[in-house]
Structures are given as C-alpha cells and as structure tokens.
Design an enzyme around this catalytic site. Structure first.
Site, PDB file in Angstrom:
ATOM      1  N   GLY A 134      35.515  38.215  42.577  1.00  0.00           N
ATOM      2  CA  GLY A 134      35.370  37.557  41.366  1.00  0.00           C
ATOM      3  C   GLY A 134      36.387  36.988  40.734  1.00  0.00           C
ATOM      4  O   GLY A 134      37.431  36.820  41.275  1.00  0.00           O
ATOM      5  N   SER A 135      36.390  36.931  39.278  1.00  0.00           N
ATOM      6  CA  SER A 135      37.183  36.145  38.535  1.00  0.00           C
ATOM      7  C   SER A 135      38.557  36.646  38.437  1.00  0.00           C
ATOM      8  O   SER A 135      38.918  37.926  38.763  1.00  0.00           O
ATOM      9  CB  SER A 135      36.732  36.085  37.412  1.00  0.00           C
ATOM     10  N   THR A 136      39.741  35.889  38.387  1.00  0.00           N
ATOM     11  CA  THR A 136      40.961  36.280  38.395  1.00  0.00           C
ATOM     12  C   THR A 136      41.352  36.900  37.138  1.00  0.00           C
ATOM     13  O   THR A 136      42.437  37.465  37.011  1.00  0.00           O
ATOM     14  CB  THR A 136      42.225  35.008  38.538  1.00  0.00           C
TER      15      THR A 136
END
Lengths: 392, 138
Positions: free
Chosen positions: B63-65
């Site tokens: 998922g997102s950084t």
C-alpha cells in the site's frame, strides 16, 4: 553501499538530524535494492501533500524536518493538495481541515520545495533527456521515463523528499540501463480512437504486465495527451514504470514474449472501469492535470454552450498552464465550467461537495475514485463528457 | 536453549519483547490506527490487535508510501512496535522504521516465531533470538 567522505559525514549527523535522516532513508533503500552508490539527480517531485489522503501522520515528521532549517538541494516540486488557492473547496471543509492542509504545504515550502501543487510538473519545467530524477507521482514517473526520456524510479513520498534534501538517489532499478531494456512485446490490434482508450489500455496492461518493460506496438500517431493517459493508467493498476510506444515493431523486440490486445479485450477493460450509468453530479477533466492544448480543446468543445445547473464541470490544471490559458478559461467559465488548479477530484473532498456520481475521461480517476472517494464513476470520452455536462 | 534466526540487518538497535506474528502483509496507511496502534485492516488476521510494544513479525508491507509516516506517528505516540521482523522488506516499512528509529531485520522465516514468544531483535547484526517459547496451553 559505498558512500563518499561527505555522504558519510551527513550519515553520521554532521549536518544535523534532518539531513542525517534523509541520508539514512536513501542508504537503507540503497541497501535494500543492492545499489552500489548514490547518484546526483536533476530534480525531485514529492507526493504526500493532500491532507485528505495523508491524514495527520506525516505532519509531525515534516515539522521536525522543517524545524531544523533543512532545505532542498535540487529543484523540487510537490503534488496536488486538497485545497485550491482560489477557494472552490474552501467553503466545503471545516476550518481545522483547512489549517492542517495549509500547514502541510507551508512545511514543504519552508524546506525549499516549490508549491506547484500539480501532478504534471513537466509542463512548467521539462527535465532533460537522460537526466536522473527522484519523482514520486506515479503518472509523472511513467511519463518521464517513457515520453520525456528521463530516468526515475517510482519513489514514494518520503524517499522523494529525502532525495530533495540530499540531491541524490540510490543507483538501482530504472537508473541502470539494463533494467530499462524491454522484455515483452504488446501488440495492440485495434485502433485507439482517443485518450480514453489509451487509458483503458493502460489499466489492462498494468494488471497483466506486473513490473515488465513493454514495447507497445500498434499505436498510430499517439498525441501527447494519449501517452499521458496511458502512463497514468499503467501506474494505477500495476508496477510498470517505463514503456516504449511504436507504430511498428522494432527488430530487437521481435523475439520477446508477446501479449496481444484486441478490440474486445479493450472494450471490456473500458466498460469495467464504469461503475454506473447514471447522470453525473460532476464531470471532471484533468487527471493528470491538463496541458495548455487540452484546456484549449475543452474550450473549443464548450464554446457557446451552457453547463447544466445541476452539474459541476471541472477542468483541473496547474497554475503554470492556467497563466497561459486566459482566453480559454474565459470561454470555459462563460459556459459555466470551472478551471481549477492545485487540486484534483481524487485528492479532494468530493463527498463534501455533494458529489455521488462522477463522469471523467481519465481511466486513472475511474480506477481510484470508487475506493478513494466513495463515488460512482462513468468513464467517457472528452466529447461525451462535454455533451453530458452541457445543455443540448 | 536459545534459537537464533539469521537474517539481513536493516535498521540497527537491539530490542526484546513479546512477538506478534501475522501471516498477512499489512498496509500501515489505513491498516493501523495511528492514534492507538490497533490493526484496522479488513480481513487481516490481526484485526483488532494492538502492535504497541510488540516485536512485530509479518511478511511485508503493502500500500501507500504514506504508511512510512504512520510508523513515525505511532512511535511518537508510544503506541508503535519495539522492533520489526519481515520476510521480505518493502520500501514503505523500511523507510518507516528508519524515521521511527525502530530496529528492523528481514529475510527471516517468520513461521519459526510464534505469537507470545519472547524474542530479541538485533537490527545491526540481523538476528532474531527466541529467548523463551510461549508456554503451550495444554
């Protein structure tokens, strides 16, 4: 990883906590990916700006960095925010949200990053061909690698910020020529009529290519906007970060593994991106942000028409492009549309604006909006978007 | 008898604590409440469990950084893990561990570790020592 004496000193903290932390991030990532050294970059582009997608988590970290007085060492820009400076969004969200959003932008600014608030920084300043970059916005990464001929990995928000502060990036992945060699030949066996079909192709390929590097054959005279849509869509559904478009297959690609995409596959990919067929509350063009040419096209299509009273018609672009598009903006706004900068539909508070159903010509938006914004979407061509938004 | 697992050193520091082991990858953004350290990811085998003060063993992040910042936030609020052990580290979690200053090791066969074991992680050497096995319930 081999560090120079100067890099070593930064790693040990000689220039303070912020640079040390940035250097640690780059060195650890370098170790993770077996980079042998850091290389200088021409620019950094940082994601992680919209408070809607970020929440509170990064604010404290950004504050600690900015407090030290650390500044970007190379030209650095940032992605869209959740609020626009002209204030379309300002009445839709509470004061505390506004404060936090403004704080985030302010912190980046204090660290010397330019608050361009766009996902298309390349329209304001085009990187040199063959230059190394540390960019985080995935659509811009694929575009830079494939259309502009620059070299960048797909960075995350924190690693792009670390690269901005240090002016370097670990040398691995797409910074090395051997990793940019194509390893699959995609044969597009149907005519791609306009940018939406390029987007649908991108979503399909992203899902099927993993992180492969494709030569995409059968693209006849793609326009800049077509390749931008293809880039954004590829990045949304998959890990591909560079592609090579061509009309006819180059000799060296003839023996690669092949993937054929016919009209039926593409039609299904297109249809699967719509989650409803209802009349939209909002018609949104400009993901990624429109170029001057695209703003001009919208203006031509809406010239002399009127946007329906119950429809919001948004054209998102950068301040940079807006500054050159006064005449077109006038035409679009006279029709009842809005040319908006700093934000895009996906990273702002759509629900708070009363949007339940969104129509767009962007496959990337169609891919993300149902989960990120909890809205229903319809993917359509720019022409259909205008037809739907305006009175007959 | 101590069992020592050898992996790859990622973020240095020595910490010991109780292991919390998951078979599933985790997204820190949206998957962990940054205020409380409770796992909120739907369909996750640790849903509702707290990662506060545990040696957190999971395959890898996804998922997102922005997830990296969540790890920092957890550490600042003292509701984060003491150490992280992964099978194959991904950039989001590594960056998160760097900025949150949480010792981290990967390339470890985490099936060797059980939830409740007392373990010691040496992020500089890349080792995970099982100091005490959780007593069986029988």
């Amino acid at each position: 990883m081999h560090l120079t004496a100067e890099e070593e000193k930064i790693y040990e903290g000689e220039q303070g906590w912020a640079y040390q932390t940035a250097m640690k991030i780059l060195v650890k990532l370098g170790d993770l990916f077996d980079a042998e050294k850091l290389i200088p970059i021409e620019s950094a582009h940082v994601s992680g700006v919209s408070y809607k997608t970020l929440g509170d988590a990064p604010i404290e970290f950004l504050e600690s960095l900015a407090e030290t007085g650390a500044k970007a060492k190379v030209a650095s820009t940032v992605n869209p925010s959740g609020l626009d400076y002209e204030g379309i969004m300002r009445s839709a969200v509470p004061e505390t949200v506004k404060e936090k959003q403004e704080k985030i932008v302010e912190l980046y600014k204090n660290m010397g990053l330019k608050p361009v608030l766009t996902c298309t920084p390349y329209y304001a300043s085009k990187p040199k061909q063959g230059s190394h970059l540390a960019w985080a916005e995935s659509s811009a990464v694929v575009y830079a690698n494939s259309v502009l001929g620059s070299w960048t990995n797909r960075e995350g928000g924190p690693s792009a910020l670390a690269s901005a502060l240090i002016g370097k990036t670990p040398n691995h992945g797409l910074h090395k020529p051997e990793n940019r060699e194509p390893n699959v030949l995609v044969k597009v066996e149907t005519d791609l009529k306009n940018e939406v079909w390029y987007g649908a192709l991108g979503i399909f390929l992203g899902k099927n290519l993993m992180d492969k590097v494709p030569v995409i054959e059968g693209l006849r005279y793609p326009k800049e906007a077509d390749l931008k849509q293809l880039s954004a869509a590829l990045a949304s559904s998959g890990m591909t970060s560079v592609f090579y478009p061509c009309s006819r297959c180059p000799k060296k690609a003839e023996n690669l593994e092949r993937l054929a995409v016919d009209g039926q596959i593409l039609k299904k990919a297109f249809e699967d991106l719509s989650t409803c067929s209802e009349e939209p509350d909002m018609v949104f063009v400009g993901c990624p942000h429109c170029s001057l040419n695209e703003v001009r096209n919208v203006a031509r299509l809406v010239q002399g028409r009127k946007v329906k009273e119950n429809v919001m018609f948004w054209v998102c672009s950068s301040r940079h492009v807006k500054a050159k598009a006064a005449r077109h903006i006038q035409t679009i706004e006279a029709a009842g549309g809005k040319v908006v900068s700093d934000i895009c539909a996906v990273v702002t508070w759509l629900k708070e604006l009363g949007v339940d159903t969104l129509m767009t010509n962007s496959a990337k938006t169609a891919f993300y909006a149902p989960t990120m914004n909890k809205v229903k979407v319809r993917l359509a061509t720019l022409k259909q978007c205008v037809e739907t938004a305006c009175h007959k | 008898m101590d069992l020592e697992l050898k992996g790859r050193p990622l973020v240095s520091g020595i910490k010991s604590g109780t292991a919390l082991v998951s078979k599933k990858p985790l997204s820190f953004l949206g998957g962990v409440d940054p205020e409380t350290g409770l796992v909120t990811e739907k369909n996750h085998d640790l849903l509702g469990k707290s990662i506060k003060d545990v040696v957190f063993c999971f395959p890898h992040g996804h998922g997102s950084t922005v997830g990296s910042y969540v790890l920092y936030s957890l550490a600042k609020k003292n509701v984060g893990p003491k150490a992280i052990v992964n099978e194959t580290a991904d950039p989001v979690v590594v960056v998160g561990a760097v900025i949150a200053d949480v010792p981290m090791v990967d390339k470890i066969d985490i099936s060797q570790i059980r939830t409740g074991d007392t373990v010691e992680v040496d992020g500089g050497k890349g080792t995970v020592k099982i100091l005490e096995r959780k007593k069986a319930c029988t």
